[in-house]
Design an enzyme around this catalytic site. Sequence first.
Site, short mmCIF file in Angstrom:
data_model
loop_
_atom_site.label_atom_id
_atom_site.label_comp_id
_atom_site.label_asym_id
_atom_site.label_seq_id
_atom_site.Cartn_x
_atom_site.Cartn_y
_atom_site.Cartn_z
CG ASP A 58 -1.74 -1.27 1.36
OD1 ASP A 58 -2.12 -1.84 0.32
OD2 ASP A 58 -1.97 -1.71 2.50
CD GLU A 78 -12.53 -13.61 5.56
OE1 GLU A 78 -13.50 -13.13 4.94
OE2 GLU A 78 -11.69 -12.91 6.14
#
Length: 334
Positions: free
Chosen positions: A23, A201
Amino acid sequence: MTFGLTATAQRTFTNPIKPSGPDPWVFQKDGWYYYMNTTGRNLTLWRTRNVADLATAESKVIYTPPAGQPYSKELWAPEIHSFNGKWYIYFAADSLNNLSHRMWVIENSSTDPMQGEWIMKGKIGDKDDHWAIDMSVIEYQGKLYAAWSGWEGPRNGRQDIYLAKLKNPWTIDGDRVKISQPDLPWEMHGDVPQEWQKNGEVPKIYVNEGPEFLQHNNKLFIVYSANACWLDYCLGLLTYTGKGDLLNPKNWIKSQQPVFVQSPENNVWAPGHGGFFRSADGKQDWMIYHANPSATDGCGNKRAPHIQPFTWNADGSPNFGKPIAKKPTPVPSE
């Protein structure tokens, strides 16, 4: 007869410019490039005169959150900005796990962001306090706007791009509006690893995240990341029509194909989540993004920052080309 050198040899760099750095973000001010990336545990700031020299740049841990706070864990995708003579850093963080991620803002009144005191201004989010990551902020035509990635409601396996106006650098003014969601075939490669599913998930996660504003002449774009960091991450493009309210989703046009994809032939995999900057002499446009060295490296610290120049198409849209090979390349012009 002897001949002297008539020109200075061209300096070069080779991607990645730093061994690790998920990032990545670059902000230019007063001849400096300020750089940040995800560390997970703190906010670290780098400073350099040329982004290509990032591996040897001055760096400093400028903020470590106190233990036990709702922003003390999993610090993601920090961005440094400057508004009204003060510095601000936006970052996602939580107190337990990803499910509690929200956006937070700290402020520094010093002219030098490597010095002075960083003060927590608080959580920045919509009135209903939805999950949020990857916020970026822009001043456009005298107003502040924020873009980020979030969920529409309770987690449903889809991340969308939201936009809102700010009343000041740490407070959203009014409602958020959704301007993009994963709805094109190339945005929906969302299979989740089996081991993740065992931990609760959902089996598929469709992703629009990492929105970054990009201005060129009289045009405004948002470049975002699609798919997922463990898959074929890539960049998509939203274009503001230039007419009407920025907060009207109808005034944003999504490109029907990705604008930047991985390059197996150059060993650059899953490129995404970055930003844009200009060379020191103002003559070149550059992009920064993270990428993996192989197809199976996933979302860990093998993601490293890459930079490369880009150009503009005849219609004023960005032309990013493809990820460049890992070979000596001229540094941004000085």
